[in-house]
Design an enzyme around this catalytic site. Structure first.
Site, PDB file in Angstrom:
ATOM      1  N   GLU A 160     -27.340 -19.942  10.357  1.00  0.00           N
ATOM      2  CA  GLU A 160     -27.946 -18.701  10.278  1.00  0.00           C
ATOM      3  C   GLU A 160     -28.770 -18.212   9.018  1.00  0.00           C
ATOM      4  O   GLU A 160     -29.723 -17.430   9.192  1.00  0.00           O
ATOM      5  CB  GLU A 160     -26.736 -17.458  10.461  1.00  0.00           C
TER       6      GLU A 160
ATOM      7  N   HIS B  90     -36.644 -16.723  14.923  1.00  0.00           N
ATOM      8  CA  HIS B  90     -35.122 -16.742  14.527  1.00  0.00           C
ATOM      9  C   HIS B  90     -34.645 -17.944  15.262  1.00  0.00           C
ATOM     10  O   HIS B  90     -34.175 -19.063  14.520  1.00  0.00           O
ATOM     11  CB  HIS B  90     -34.454 -15.649  15.158  1.00  0.00           C
ATOM     12  N   GLU B  91     -34.863 -18.412  16.432  1.00  0.00           N
ATOM     13  CA  GLU B  91     -34.255 -19.607  16.959  1.00  0.00           C
ATOM     14  C   GLU B  91     -35.214 -20.895  16.444  1.00  0.00           C
ATOM     15  O   GLU B  91     -34.400 -22.143  16.032  1.00  0.00           O
ATOM     16  CB  GLU B  91     -34.344 -19.588  18.614  1.00  0.00           C
TER      17      GLU B  91
ATOM     18  N   HIS C 222     -33.527 -22.004  13.267  1.00  0.00           N
ATOM     19  CA  HIS C 222     -32.279 -22.680  13.632  1.00  0.00           C
ATOM     20  C   HIS C 222     -32.729 -24.115  13.980  1.00  0.00           C
ATOM     21  O   HIS C 222     -31.974 -25.278  13.523  1.00  0.00           O
ATOM     22  CB  HIS C 222     -31.537 -22.241  15.039  1.00  0.00           C
TER      23      HIS C 222
HETATM   24 ZN    ZN Z   1     -28.741 -17.276  14.797  1.00  0.00          ZN
END
Ligand code: ZN
Length: 499
Positions: A293, A263-264, A267
């Protein structure tokens, strides 16, 4: 001063503002990853000093003169026009809000945060309620100063998602809610659900880190322009050539750190993907939190929790953690895609996650508009949990007090998490149409076609197009809930039907 000198002078100030923003981000990164506890008071002063200087430069006369001159008929090329438009937008918002109100919000923020931490540990909403009431008053004032066409909520939400409105969110979220509530019931109550178990065992932290770092390298993360550390609440900060990821490890369960880092890392790939020619300007910054996101959720879920991805990655997991060798692809894929009626947003699966967000959107909208009183909030929270997810929190700590956002004065932010899911599904669908053999490539651990597509269509464009226009440009249609719903139904019905 001719127009190109004027634009260069404008860029100098723009880059200073960006540098101050990054300085604050790195001070905050250090605070959350390595600062000794006694550093806190001095760090608070450092952060507020940097923010004060940034605010002064942003609202100062010099930038104002440049913007006025550049806005007055000087012809600008597309990229320069983007930078001027975005700096004007930032400055307008900063100028709208009187200094006294900014100071008051920041004072109440720190007191409300302290009250929230205590209230959560005592599970006592009453102790936090007065601070929430005060914060809502201040945020209503902020919305009135900023201005809006339809409702106060728009003035707050617009800071995070330019061009988005409560009216649009209501339409998207109603569709999602109406379809997801029965889908959760269908999946979570199915006989297959009871059999699904996570994979637990001895996952040494250093090996978890090496495994996740290796996967991030494979999907395209540049470790010469990034690093990973540990923090209590995972995040990604920095920009372009210096991106900081954080995670937390559970020695018995690799999935928390692994999917957290995918997830990160998503980003981070967005941040690393901006056009370096425009470094330090809005042209090389994220256009919105929802689009940000969409990148994290795509790598975490649409890629990272997909079957093709684990056809490639499961043998690597077996190699790194030999005790997992008895877990085959079907069992692992089922284990990482469990649907549960959950109480806590940050632990929610893909199917229930949007409902947690819609609940918060509805409640914060009613609070800001004074249709719901603070005193009635916990009961409203519990009622909606019951009707959305079929569970009721046993106490305020696992209910209305679980998130930090409202204590921090952040209203209008939650919807960007769900928007991220919608954007991600719609983008991913378009990518699959545009890239022949995309799933086949993922099966082989080749992520270059997908990352290349994201770079070209989304990352390098920075703030050129606002989210709604970006989605139309990339996918050929306006944002809608269909792609997310089709994806969830297809994936989870086949998983649960087969179980
Ligand atoms: Zn996030």
């Amino acid at each position: 001063m001719n127009s190109s000198e004027r634009y260069d002078a404008f860029l100098d100030i723009t880059r200073q503002i960006h540098a101050l923003e990054l300085a604050a981000e790195f001070l905050s990164w250090d605070q959350q990853t390595g600062m000794p506890p006694k550093g806190a008071p001095a760090r608070a002063l450092q952060l507020s000093t940097v923010e004060g200087i940034r605010h002064a430069v942003l609202t100062g006369d010099e930038l104002g003169e440049h913007l006025e001159a550049l806005g007055n008929g000087v012809s600008l090329d597309g990229d320069a026009a983007v930078n001027v438009r975005e700096m004007e937008r930032l400055r307008r918002r900063a100028l709208c809000i009187p200094n006294a109100l900014v100071r008051e919000i920041s004072k109440v923020q720190s007191l409300a945060m302290e009250a929230w931490i205590r209230a959560r540990s005592d599970s006592d909403f009453g102790a936090f309620a007065p601070w929430l009431g005060e914060m809502l008053d201040l945020k209503r004032q902020e919305a009135d100063e900023v201005g809006y066409d339809e409702c106060r909520y728009d003035a707050l939400h617009d800071e995070y998602e330019p061009g988005s409105t409560a009216r649009r969110l209501k339409v998207l979220f109603r569709t999602l809610r109406d379809e997801l509530v029965p889908l959760v019931a269908e999946l979570a109550d199915s006989p297959a659900a009871a059999k699904r178990k996570g994979v637990v065992g001895d996952f040494a932290v250093d090996r978890q880190k090496a495994f996740a770092v290796n996967l991030l390298t494979t999907i395209g993360f540049d470790w010469d322009a990034g690093r990973v550390d540990v923090s209590a609440h995972p995040f990604c900060s920095g920009n372009l050539h210096d991106v900081r990821l954080t995670t937390r490890y559970d020695e018995n369960d690799i999935t928390r750190a692994l999917f957290g880092l995918l997830h990160e890392g998503g980003h981070g790939l967005y941040e690393q993907g901006f056009d370096p020619a425009f470094e330090g300007t809005p042209r090389a910054r994220a256009v919105s939190l929802g689009i940000h996101e969409s990148q994290s959720r795509m790598w975490e879920n649409l890629v990272g929790r997909s079957r093709p991805f684990w056809e490639f990655a499961l043998p690597l997991l077996h190699e790194a953690f030999p005790f997992t060798s008895s877990v085959g692809l079907d069992d692992w894929y089922a284990a990482i895609n469990r649907v549960e009626r959950s109480m806590i947003r940050v632990e929610a699966d893909e199917v229930t996650y949007n409902l947690h967000i819609i609940l918060r959107f509805e409640l914060e909208m009613e609070l800001i508009e004074d249709r719901l009183s603070v005193a009635d909030l916990p009961a409203a929270w519990n009622d909606r949990m019951k009707s959305f997810l079929g569970v009721v929190p046993a106490n305020d700590a696992e209910g209305v007090l679980q998130d930090i956002h409202w204590a921090h004065g952040i209203f209008g932010y939650f919807p960007t998490y769900a928007l991220g899911n919608l954007y991600a599904s719609q983008f991913f669908h378009a990518a699959r149409n545009d890239i022949p053999g995309m799933d086949e490539a993922i099966r082989k651990g080749n992520f270059a076609p997908l990352l290349g597509w994201l770079r070209e269509k989304i990352h390098t464009r920075g703030r050129t197009l606002w989210p709604e226009d970006l989605v139309k440009d990339v996918t050929g249609e306006a944002l809608n809930a269909d792609y997310q719903l089709d994806y969830l139904k297809e994936k989870f019905r086949s998983l649960y039907g087969a179980g």
